[in-house]
Design an enzyme around this catalytic site. Structure first.
Site, mmCIF file in Angstrom:
data_model
loop_
_atom_site.group_PDB
_atom_site.id
_atom_site.type_symbol
_atom_site.label_atom_id
_atom_site.label_comp_id
_atom_site.label_asym_id
_atom_site.label_seq_id
_atom_site.Cartn_x
_atom_site.Cartn_y
_atom_site.Cartn_z
ATOM 1 N N SER A 105 2.448 -4.243 0.352
ATOM 2 C CA SER A 105 1.181 -4.208 1.088
ATOM 3 C C SER A 105 0.246 -5.328 0.644
ATOM 4 O O SER A 105 0.326 -5.825 -0.477
ATOM 5 C CB SER A 105 0.465 -2.874 0.856
HETATM 6 N N1 SAH Z 1 3.526 1.113 -1.048
HETATM 7 C C1 SAH Z 1 4.340 -0.064 -0.807
HETATM 8 C C2 SAH Z 1 4.334 -0.514 0.625
HETATM 9 C C3 SAH Z 1 5.455 0.115 1.287
HETATM 10 S S1 SAH Z 1 5.902 -0.324 2.915
HETATM 11 C C4 SAH Z 1 3.995 -1.193 -1.722
HETATM 12 O O1 SAH Z 1 3.019 -1.104 -2.467
HETATM 13 O O2 SAH Z 1 4.740 -2.162 -1.728
HETATM 14 C C5 SAH Z 1 6.325 1.319 3.440
HETATM 15 C C6 SAH Z 1 7.523 1.950 2.785
HETATM 16 O O3 SAH Z 1 7.637 3.266 3.318
HETATM 17 C C7 SAH Z 1 8.836 1.262 3.080
HETATM 18 O O4 SAH Z 1 9.462 0.912 1.879
HETATM 19 C C8 SAH Z 1 9.645 2.298 3.860
HETATM 20 O O5 SAH Z 1 11.027 2.276 3.567
HETATM 21 C C9 SAH Z 1 9.000 3.580 3.362
HETATM 22 N N2 SAH Z 1 9.178 4.750 4.253
HETATM 23 C C10 SAH Z 1 9.111 4.813 5.599
HETATM 24 N N3 SAH Z 1 9.303 6.087 6.023
HETATM 25 C C11 SAH Z 1 9.503 6.831 4.897
HETATM 26 C C12 SAH Z 1 9.762 8.211 4.666
HETATM 27 N N4 SAH Z 1 9.855 9.098 5.665
HETATM 28 N N5 SAH Z 1 9.916 8.625 3.395
HETATM 29 C C13 SAH Z 1 9.844 7.758 2.354
HETATM 30 N N6 SAH Z 1 9.601 6.434 2.505
HETATM 31 C C14 SAH Z 1 9.433 5.982 3.771
#
Ligand code: SAH
Length: 240
Positions: free
Chosen positions: A89
């Site tokens: 992010s």
């Molecule tokens: N918090 C992260 C940003 C993540 S992007 C950071 O600081 O880098 C969003 C993430 O959510 C992705 O890795 C994706 O695989 C995950 N995601 C999407 N749907 C999900 C679900 N149902 N359960 C767990 N993770 C999920």
């Protein structure tokens, strides 16, 4: 050439906690405070608080990239691809979600969407425990290794579908969802403690999304306040 050794070196970038990121970090913090002022009309927060800024300072964002980035890339106020169609992010969004969480040192936090692990580490600087769930196994494993290298003993990672929450450790004082949901999964509302706060982007992948603050009052009533237009990757729900 020793291939195995090379792969290990690549899987967790060298982390040198020295001063190498200081110039870029100082510049990033100025940018974050400027953006906080510019978006205060939406978020209600004119500045990021000192604890949030200190947390951003303490977490080496460059350690969470899949391959060692330049300091310029690592501390730019931008999201960045981490593979599997996902992103780390944007620092402003990480700071804002952390600010809106109003964390206390005893807070127990659930994060859905570990991704790179960067947001979880920032939360872990201010909370007692962070439970974070990631559906892509490689990302969960990579984040786990980085947390271990950096010494975050208060971050707990699960490879699972986070739309079900993590019932074993519920209830949570704060739930942070870092992927956009069409609708807040009921399990997450159920696992939020009375008086708890949820920060979640609501909307479809190609629709306008709204970073939303959900508050559960002491009586258990849940209300939502849409704050800011955002663009997150989708929350993949297998049980919806
Ligand atoms: N918090 C992260 C940003 C993540 S992007 C950071 O600081 O880098 C969003 C993430 O959510 C992705 O890795 C994706 O695989 C995950 N995601 C999407 N749907 C999900 C679900 N149902 N359960 C767990 N993770 C999920």
């Amino acid at each position: 050439m020793n291939n195995a050794a090379n792969q290990t070196a690549k899987s967790v970038p060298d982390i040198n906690p020295g001063e190498e990121n200081k110039v870029e970090l100082d510049r990033l913090i100025q940018i974050l405070q400027r953006e906080a002022a510019e978006t205060a009309g939406w978020t209600g927060r004119k500045r990021f608080s000192d604890p949030v800024i200190d947390a951003i300072r303490r977490v080496p964002r460059h350690a969470f990239f899949p391959e060692r980035p330049s300091m310029f890339e690592a501390y730019a106020n931008r999201p960045y691809p981490i593979g599997f169609g996902q992103t780390i992010s944007q620092p402003y969004i990480v700071a804002l979600m952390t600010e809106l969480a109003d964390l206390t040192p005893t807070a127990r936090v659930l994060e859905v969407g570990t991704g790179s692990g960067y947001q979880a580490a920032v939360l872990a600087e201010l909370a007692q425990d962070v439970f974070t769930i990631e559906r892509i196994e490689e990302l969960a494993q990579h984040a786990k290794r980085v947390f271990k290298t950096l010494g975050y003993a208060n971050i707990h990672v699960a490879h699972d579908d986070g739309s079900k929450g993590w019932a074993e450790h519920a209830p949570y004082d704060v739930i942070v969802v870092t992927a956009a949901a069409q609708k807040i999964p009921k399990a997450l509302i159920d696992q939020l403690a009375p008086g708890g706060r949820m920060i979640i982007p609501i909307g479809g992948q190609w629709d306008p999304q709204s970073l939303t603050l959900g508050i559960k009052d002491q009586a258990g009533k849940f209300t939502k306040v849409p704050l800011l237009p955002v663009a997150f990757v989708p929350l993949v729900c297998t049980n919806a």
